[in-house]
Design a protein around this motif. Sequence first.
Motif, PDB file in Angstrom:
ATOM      1  N   UNK A   1      36.168 -15.432 -14.266  1.00  0.00           N
ATOM      2  CA  UNK A   1      37.457 -14.940 -13.780  1.00  0.00           C
ATOM      3  C   UNK A   1      37.557 -13.459 -14.060  1.00  0.00           C
ATOM      4  N   UNK A   2      37.841 -12.698 -13.022  1.00  0.00           N
ATOM      5  CA  UNK A   2      38.025 -11.254 -13.139  1.00  0.00           C
ATOM      6  C   UNK A   2      39.509 -10.994 -12.958  1.00  0.00           C
ATOM      7  N   UNK A   3      40.152 -10.532 -14.020  1.00  0.00           N
ATOM      8  CA  UNK A   3      41.594 -10.289 -14.003  1.00  0.00           C
ATOM      9  C   UNK A   3      41.817  -8.788 -13.982  1.00  0.00           C
ATOM     10  N   UNK A   4      42.447  -8.312 -12.906  1.00  0.00           N
ATOM     11  CA  UNK A   4      42.709  -6.888 -12.729  1.00  0.00           C
ATOM     12  C   UNK A   4      44.083  -6.482 -13.255  1.00  0.00           C
ATOM     13  N   UNK A   5      44.705  -7.296 -14.050  1.00  0.00           N
ATOM     14  CA  UNK A   5      46.042  -7.019 -14.574  1.00  0.00           C
ATOM     15  C   UNK A   5      47.067  -7.853 -13.844  1.00  0.00           C
ATOM     16  N   UNK A   6      47.380  -7.456 -12.617  1.00  0.00           N
ATOM     17  CA  UNK A   6      48.377  -8.197 -11.840  1.00  0.00           C
ATOM     18  C   UNK A   6      47.741  -9.028 -10.720  1.00  0.00           C
TER      19      UNK A   6
ATOM     20  N   UNK B   1      40.495 -12.678  -9.375  1.00  0.00           N
ATOM     21  CA  UNK B   1      39.610 -13.428  -8.490  1.00  0.00           C
ATOM     22  C   UNK B   1      38.584 -14.162  -9.339  1.00  0.00           C
ATOM     23  N   UNK B   2      37.885 -15.123  -8.724  1.00  0.00           N
ATOM     24  CA  UNK B   2      36.954 -15.957  -9.491  1.00  0.00           C
ATOM     25  C   UNK B   2      35.615 -16.086  -8.762  1.00  0.00           C
ATOM     26  N   UNK B   3      34.577 -16.248  -9.564  1.00  0.00           N
ATOM     27  CA  UNK B   3      33.226 -16.522  -9.077  1.00  0.00           C
ATOM     28  C   UNK B   3      32.807 -17.827  -9.746  1.00  0.00           C
ATOM     29  N   UNK B   4      32.333 -18.779  -8.968  1.00  0.00           N
ATOM     30  CA  UNK B   4      32.030 -20.096  -9.537  1.00  0.00           C
ATOM     31  C   UNK B   4      30.805 -20.081 -10.450  1.00  0.00           C
ATOM     32  N   UNK B   5      29.734 -19.370 -10.063  1.00  0.00           N
ATOM     33  CA  UNK B   5      28.523 -19.347 -10.893  1.00  0.00           C
ATOM     34  C   UNK B   5      27.769 -18.044 -10.678  1.00  0.00           C
ATOM     35  N   UNK B   6      27.133 -17.567 -11.740  1.00  0.00           N
ATOM     36  CA  UNK B   6      26.307 -16.363 -11.696  1.00  0.00           C
ATOM     37  C   UNK B   6      25.016 -16.701 -12.443  1.00  0.00           C
ATOM     38  N   UNK B   7      23.911 -16.731 -11.713  1.00  0.00           N
ATOM     39  CA  UNK B   7      22.614 -17.101 -12.292  1.00  0.00           C
ATOM     40  C   UNK B   7      22.071 -15.964 -13.164  1.00  0.00           C
ATOM     41  N   UNK B   8      21.157 -16.261 -14.099  1.00  0.00           N
ATOM     42  CA  UNK B   8      20.555 -15.209 -14.929  1.00  0.00           C
ATOM     43  C   UNK B   8      19.917 -14.117 -14.059  1.00  0.00           C
ATOM     44  N   UNK B   9      20.230 -12.861 -14.381  1.00  0.00           N
ATOM     45  CA  UNK B   9      19.697 -11.728 -13.645  1.00  0.00           C
ATOM     46  C   UNK B   9      20.469 -11.387 -12.380  1.00  0.00           C
TER      47      UNK B   9
ATOM     48  N   UNK C   1      43.513   0.496 -14.548  1.00  0.00           N
ATOM     49  CA  UNK C   1      43.247   1.049 -15.880  1.00  0.00           C
ATOM     50  C   UNK C   1      42.161   0.259 -16.600  1.00  0.00           C
ATOM     51  N   UNK C   2      42.255  -1.065 -16.564  1.00  0.00           N
ATOM     52  CA  UNK C   2      41.260  -1.910 -17.231  1.00  0.00           C
ATOM     53  C   UNK C   2      41.223  -3.264 -16.550  1.00  0.00           C
ATOM     54  N   UNK C   3      40.168  -4.006 -16.822  1.00  0.00           N
ATOM     55  CA  UNK C   3      40.051  -5.356 -16.301  1.00  0.00           C
ATOM     56  C   UNK C   3      39.551  -6.272 -17.406  1.00  0.00           C
ATOM     57  N   UNK C   4      39.768  -7.551 -17.206  1.00  0.00           N
ATOM     58  CA  UNK C   4      39.353  -8.551 -18.198  1.00  0.00           C
ATOM     59  C   UNK C   4      38.525  -9.607 -17.484  1.00  0.00           C
ATOM     60  N   UNK C   5      37.369  -9.938 -18.060  1.00  0.00           N
ATOM     61  CA  UNK C   5      36.477 -10.941 -17.476  1.00  0.00           C
ATOM     62  C   UNK C   5      36.266 -12.049 -18.497  1.00  0.00           C
ATOM     63  N   UNK C   6      36.457 -13.287 -18.061  1.00  0.00           N
ATOM     64  CA  UNK C   6      36.239 -14.449 -18.931  1.00  0.00           C
ATOM     65  C   UNK C   6      35.333 -15.447 -18.210  1.00  0.00           C
TER      66      UNK C   6
END
Length: 132
Positions: free
Chosen positions: A74-79, A82-90, A104-109
């Motif tokens: 999950x990429x949170x841009x503040x307000x 968006x989401x990405x279901x899977x990201x493979x190694x590399x 200003x900043x973003x948060x990724x979980x």
Amino acid sequence: KRLNKAMIFKKIYLLAIPAIIAVIILIFMISNTSLINKKKFDLQIDATKEEQSLFTHTRVKITNNGIQPLTNITINYGNKSEAISILQPGQSYPLSPPPGSDLEKLRVTTNEGINITQEYRTPIKMPGMMGS
């Protein structure tokens, strides 16, 4: 005399074989240090913000630097988010923050416990380039 020469060659072979095996193992270990030093789950974020005279150009690139897939990113841009279901190694994934996002900043979980808050960086302006 002939028996002594045969014994000497036998000793040389007995010493050479383990030495060759040790060298092969050492080469293998050195060439795979990138795998040895990698974390199971690791994410790199490159968030850039280029302010032009008429607009602001933002880019976000996330890269899975770990050795296992990352899920439900999950990429949170503040307000906005968006989401990405899977990201493979590399694997890398380019993103553009949606219009109206906080720049200003973003948060990724991720489901794997990664939780990174990062500010946008401003690239160095080069003479002659747009916006300089």
